[in-house]
Design a protein around this motif. Sequence first.
Motif, short mmCIF file in Angstrom:
data_model
loop_
_atom_site.label_atom_id
_atom_site.label_comp_id
_atom_site.label_asym_id
_atom_site.label_seq_id
_atom_site.Cartn_x
_atom_site.Cartn_y
_atom_site.Cartn_z
N VAL A 242 8.20 -7.52 7.26
CA VAL A 242 9.45 -7.12 6.71
C VAL A 242 9.36 -7.51 5.11
O VAL A 242 9.71 -6.75 4.20
CB VAL A 242 10.53 -7.86 7.13
CG1 VAL A 242 11.81 -7.82 6.33
CG2 VAL A 242 11.12 -7.24 8.51
N GLU A 243 8.40 -8.50 4.95
CA GLU A 243 8.05 -8.97 3.60
C GLU A 243 7.36 -7.77 2.91
O GLU A 243 7.47 -7.74 1.62
CB GLU A 243 7.26 -10.21 3.67
CG GLU A 243 6.32 -10.54 2.53
CD GLU A 243 7.39 -10.84 1.27
OE1 GLU A 243 6.67 -10.74 -0.12
OE2 GLU A 243 8.34 -11.25 1.18
N TRP A 244 6.56 -7.23 3.76
CA TRP A 244 5.66 -5.87 2.98
C TRP A 244 6.56 -4.74 2.94
O TRP A 244 6.12 -3.85 2.09
CB TRP A 244 4.39 -5.57 3.75
CG TRP A 244 3.47 -6.47 3.71
CD1 TRP A 244 3.46 -7.92 3.10
CD2 TRP A 244 2.00 -6.29 4.26
NE1 TRP A 244 2.19 -8.42 3.28
CE2 TRP A 244 1.39 -7.54 3.71
CE3 TRP A 244 1.53 -5.37 4.77
CZ2 TRP A 244 0.00 -7.52 4.22
CZ3 TRP A 244 0.12 -5.38 4.97
CH2 TRP A 244 -0.60 -6.52 4.74
N MET A 245 7.91 -4.88 3.36
CA MET A 245 8.78 -3.69 3.21
C MET A 245 9.67 -3.84 2.16
O MET A 245 10.75 -3.28 1.95
CB MET A 245 9.58 -3.75 4.43
CG MET A 245 8.78 -3.12 5.53
SD MET A 245 7.98 -1.33 5.35
CE MET A 245 9.43 -0.57 5.31
N GLY A 246 9.34 -4.93 1.04
CA GLY A 246 10.22 -5.08 0.04
C GLY A 246 10.72 -4.15 -0.88
O GLY A 246 11.82 -4.04 -1.17
N PHE A 247 9.73 -3.32 -1.21
CA PHE A 247 10.25 -2.23 -2.20
C PHE A 247 11.18 -1.29 -1.23
O PHE A 247 12.33 -1.03 -1.91
CB PHE A 247 8.96 -1.28 -2.49
CG PHE A 247 9.65 0.24 -2.41
CD1 PHE A 247 10.29 0.72 -3.64
CD2 PHE A 247 8.99 1.47 -1.86
CE1 PHE A 247 10.50 1.94 -3.64
CE2 PHE A 247 8.92 2.66 -1.76
CZ PHE A 247 9.89 2.98 -2.88
N PRO A 248 10.97 -0.65 -0.21
CA PRO A 248 12.04 0.41 0.61
C PRO A 248 13.34 -0.58 0.69
O PRO A 248 14.48 0.15 0.53
CB PRO A 248 11.47 1.00 1.72
CG PRO A 248 10.38 -0.34 1.80
CD PRO A 248 9.92 -0.51 0.72
#
Length: 423
Positions: A242-248
């Motif tokens: 989820v941290e890596w999904m910050g942009f979307p």
Amino acid sequence: MALIRPSVRSLPRQFLVIHRNSSTNTSPTQNNTQRQQKKGPLSGITVVSLEQAIAAPFCTRQLADLGARVIKIERPKVGDFARNYDTRVNGLSSHFVWTNRSKESLALDVKNPRDHRILMRLLSRADILVQNLAPGASARLGLSFADLSEKHPSLIVCNISGYGPDGPYRDKKAYDLLIQSEAGLLSVTGTGTEPAKVGISIADICAGSYAYSNILAALFERERDPERRGRNIDISMLESMVEWMGFPMYYTYGDQPGPTPAGASHAAIYPYGPFETGKGTVMLGIQNEREWAKFCEMVLEKPEMAMDERFCNNSLRVKNRAALKETICKVFAAYSAEGILRRLDEAGIANASVNDMQGVWNHPQLIARQRWTQIQTPAGTVPALFPPGMGPDGFEAQMGAVPEVGEHNEAILAELGMDTDLD
């Protein structure tokens, strides 16, 4: 299953090229010897890992790259189940070879009282325990931080799980694809007609990377602590992904609609992605209006397009991407992929070839920078990429062998002063 030992001819072509075209007079053997003479910053640190699959093994392999001693606890005879994912590397698993070099394998049945005592004695000499067993398994084995810290106050314990040690999902099993789905990654990949997973174990890699960085921070913290206290680290695959999904996530802030899956294109920037030429496909990316103007003038040879009311800013280009792609591909159709890449380079526009895996094995940049070496495996010598950031200007990575199941039992048990017969 018989293992085939590879000949020199069976090695990927780029590995043969790198040494033949080396710009130095030093032989490959001398290069490897010089690399091994420089100890990494984690030399003297001992890691014990009850690990399987990818997340924990990827974490501990990176610790081994830095010079740590990593003792991998495996099931007797069968070992880590990732050993049997495939047989692509001369009979060995591609996942296993990638994540398990430079480790010692100790085969233990940790539910067996005698083998459990061996594990506990080993932990009394260790700096770090890493585990990604099934939910609740490590606690049942007495391997929680609470159980271990009283006797071993300097021990750092890192637990990697799907969802964390508490909350309603704590007991759920988690695999890479399932975490990609829970973290919303599948909603932004694919083509819009059906979801698509990322083609590598990205949730495992993500969690393993956060485990690695947290362990390094804990070691630094312990070094500055007068009492040299260890600490507990809980890494959740879900939280990592989820941290890596910050942009979307921020793109949908305030209940706005999410990015539309766009295949290999970018959902929010255009043109950014693959474009067909008369022969082959190229990747390119336009990041700002200055680049867009240069692209129109020097690549498309249509400078007037820069101010076209349909395309004069990024939001409009995204909105009208179908019409813009048609125009771009019509121009590109008169050229080969190589020709378009040259024009993009001349215009200073970011671009890339669309490589398959053989193209990566033989990538000229990796060869020119001498990023390949050899490692030993139970099936012979295979190529391996030096870890990013590690090179001749500093310490060199530890690039040891991939072990067989239980290969180091005798040596480790002798070191512990215990009977070497586990049968």
